[in-house]
Enzyme design. Structure first.
Site, PDB file in Angstrom:
ATOM      1  N   HIS A   1       4.829   7.067   2.192  1.00  0.00           N
ATOM      2  CA  HIS A   1       3.172   7.016   2.648  1.00  0.00           C
ATOM      3  C   HIS A   1       3.214   6.480   3.934  1.00  0.00           C
ATOM      4  CE1 HIS A   1       2.711   7.610  -2.191  1.00  0.00           C
ATOM      5  NE2 HIS A   1       2.507   8.615  -1.529  1.00  0.00           N
TER       6      HIS A   1
ATOM      7  N   ARG B   1      -1.588   8.474   5.187  1.00  0.00           N
ATOM      8  CA  ARG B   1      -0.667   8.597   3.835  1.00  0.00           C
ATOM      9  C   ARG B   1       0.336   9.850   3.922  1.00  0.00           C
ATOM     10  NH1 ARG B   1      -0.766   6.425  -1.245  1.00  0.00           N
ATOM     11  NH2 ARG B   1      -0.304   7.769  -3.042  1.00  0.00           N
TER      12      ARG B   1
ATOM     13  N   ASN C   1       5.436  11.601  -2.392  1.00  0.00           N
ATOM     14  CA  ASN C   1       5.934  11.242  -3.611  1.00  0.00           C
ATOM     15  C   ASN C   1       5.417  12.101  -4.726  1.00  0.00           C
ATOM     16  OD1 ASN C   1       7.622   9.056  -4.584  1.00  0.00           O
ATOM     17  ND2 ASN C   1       5.690   7.791  -5.299  1.00  0.00           N
ATOM     18  N   ARG C   2       5.107  13.177  -4.683  1.00  0.00           N
ATOM     19  CA  ARG C   2       5.075  14.073  -5.706  1.00  0.00           C
ATOM     20  C   ARG C   2       5.610  15.312  -5.508  1.00  0.00           C
ATOM     21  NH1 ARG C   2       2.994   9.882  -6.146  1.00  0.00           N
ATOM     22  NH2 ARG C   2       0.961   9.354  -7.415  1.00  0.00           N
TER      23      ARG C   2
ATOM     24  N   GLU D   1       6.547  -2.305  -5.323  1.00  0.00           N
ATOM     25  CA  GLU D   1       5.188  -2.026  -5.057  1.00  0.00           C
ATOM     26  C   GLU D   1       4.479  -3.288  -4.975  1.00  0.00           C
ATOM     27  OE1 GLU D   1       2.260   0.475  -4.299  1.00  0.00           O
ATOM     28  OE2 GLU D   1       3.204   1.418  -5.770  1.00  0.00           O
TER      29      GLU D   1
ATOM     30  N   TYR E   1      -5.938   6.546  -4.707  1.00  0.00           N
ATOM     31  CA  TYR E   1      -6.232   7.222  -6.116  1.00  0.00           C
ATOM     32  C   TYR E   1      -7.481   7.665  -6.179  1.00  0.00           C
ATOM     33  CZ  TYR E   1      -1.563   5.610  -7.501  1.00  0.00           C
ATOM     34  OH  TYR E   1      -0.182   5.375  -7.823  1.00  0.00           O
TER      35      TYR E   1
END
EC number: 3.5.1.15
Length: 293
Positions: A14, A56, A63-64, A164, A275
Site C-alpha cells: 500500500h 494506497r 494485497n487482494r 502491522e 477499511y
C-alpha cells in the site's frame, strides 16, 4: 526441520504506508542489515506507482490480487493485477523454488502497536510468534486463517505473515514505530538464522493469540452512508475487551449504539481509515492461550 533458504521482505504494498516503504529502501541501500549466512533475503517495494503517488493503490488493492485465478488470468489489466504477477515472478524465479518466507510490512491508523498477522498455524510461525512476544511484550499476535492463494500476499507461501504497526496516519512516518518495526524485522531474521543452525531450544511457552471471528460495519442508511462513528470509549482500544452492552458507536445525533453480542470480544483494526471503503469498522477476535505447538 523446515530449512529457510530464501526470505522476502516486502514493503509498500500500500503506497501510503511509509514505514514499510522506507524500511525496504533502507534495506536496499544497506543489504548487510538483512543478510544472514544461512539464507538469502530479497527486499522489494510492492506497489511502486502507488508509492510515487502517495496513494494506497492505483486501480485496486494490491494485497487482494494474489489469488490463484487472478495470477493465472492474462486478461486482467489493472496496474495492481499486473504488478501482482511481477511480484510472483520475483518470489518464484524460473528454475528456483518459491521463497520460503514472506515478511509483509504494513502500517495502520488503528492502535495495533506491533502486531504479527498469521494466516495459518504452522508450528514454526507459532514458535516465532512466541519468541517475539517473549522478547518484546508489545508484540501481539493475530490469527486470521487464509487459504493459500486467497488474495493476500502473505497467503502465497506457508511461512508468510504480516508485521502491522500503528497507530500512524497514512502518508506519515513515525520514528518510534519505524525503529520498533526495524528491530522486529532483525529479530525475525535472527530467529530464522538460529533455526537453520539448529540453535532453537524448544520451550513449553504459552502463546496469547487473538483469533478472528468476524467484522462489524458502521451503521449505514439506505444510501450506504455511515450514520455513526466509533464511540470515544472504544477508539484506540485495540486488543482490549469489549463486553456486551458497552458502547460501540456514537451517532451524529449523539446517541450511543451498544455492542449486542453475547460474549466478550477483543476488537482490532478499530477505525482503520482504509477499511471505510471495505465496509469494515473493526475486526472482532477471541483471545486464546495456545500451549502445544
Amino acid at each position: 526441520m523446515t530449512q529457510i533458504n530464501r526470505a522476502a521482505i516486502v514493503g509498500g504494498s500500500h503506497g501510503n504506508e511509509l514505514t514499510g516503504v522506507y524500511l525496504v529502501k533502507k534495506f536496499q541501500q544497506y543489504p548487510n542489515l538483512v543478510n544472514r549466512s544461512t539464507f538469502e533475503t530479497l527486499v522489494l517495494l510492492g506497489n511502486p506507482k502507488a508509492i510515487e503517488k502517495g496513494r494506497r493503490y492505483i486501480d485496486k488493492d494490491l494485497n487482494r490480487c494474489f489469488t490463484h485465478q487472478g495470477l493465472q488470468n492474462s486478461l486482467l489489466s489493472s496496474y495492481e493485477d499486473i504488478r501482482a504477477k511481477e511480484i510472483q515472478q520475483l518470489l518464484h524465479p524460473r528454475n528456483q523454488p518459491f521463497v520460503d518466507v514472506i515478511i509483509d510490512l504494513h502500517s495502520t491508523t488503528a492502535n495495533m502497536g506491533l502486531s504479527l498477522l498469521l494466516s495459518n498455524m504452522h508450528p514454526l510461525l507459532l514458535q516465532l510468534a512466541a519468541h517475539l512476544s517473549s522478547i518484546n511484550p508489545l508484540v501481539k499476535v493475530y490469527f486470521h486463517q487464509q487459504l493459500r492463494g486467497s488474495g493476500f500476499l502473505r497467503s502465497m507461501c506457508e511461512l508468510g505473515f504480516v508485521i502491522e504497526v500503528g497507530a500512524v496516519p497514512q502518508g506519515v512516518l513515525d520514528a518510534e514505530l519505524f525503529r520498533q518495526t526495524e528491530q522486529l524485522v532483525y529479530a525475525v531474521l535472527d530467529y530464522f538464522e538460529r533455526h537453520n543452525q539448529g540453535k532453537i531450544s524448544q520451550k513449553n511457552s504459552t502463546l496469547t493469540l487473538y483469533q478472528y471471528t468476524g467484522v462489524i460495519d458502521y451503521p449505514r442508511n439506505e444510501r450506504g452512508e455511515i450514520e455513526a462513528m466509533i464511540h470515544p470509549q472504544l477508539q484506540f482500544r485495540d486488543y482490549e475487551p469489549l463486553n456486551p452492552g458497552e458502547p460501540l458507536f456514537l451517532t451524529f445525533e449523539g446517541k450511543d449504539v451498544f455492542y449486542d453480542g453475547v460474549s466478550t470480544v477483543y476488537p482490532i483494526f478499530i477505525n482503520e481509515a482504509a477499511y471505510y471503503e471495505k465496509g469494515i469498522a473493526m475486526h472482532l477476535t477471541q483471545k486464546q492461550l495456545i500451549h502445544d505447538y
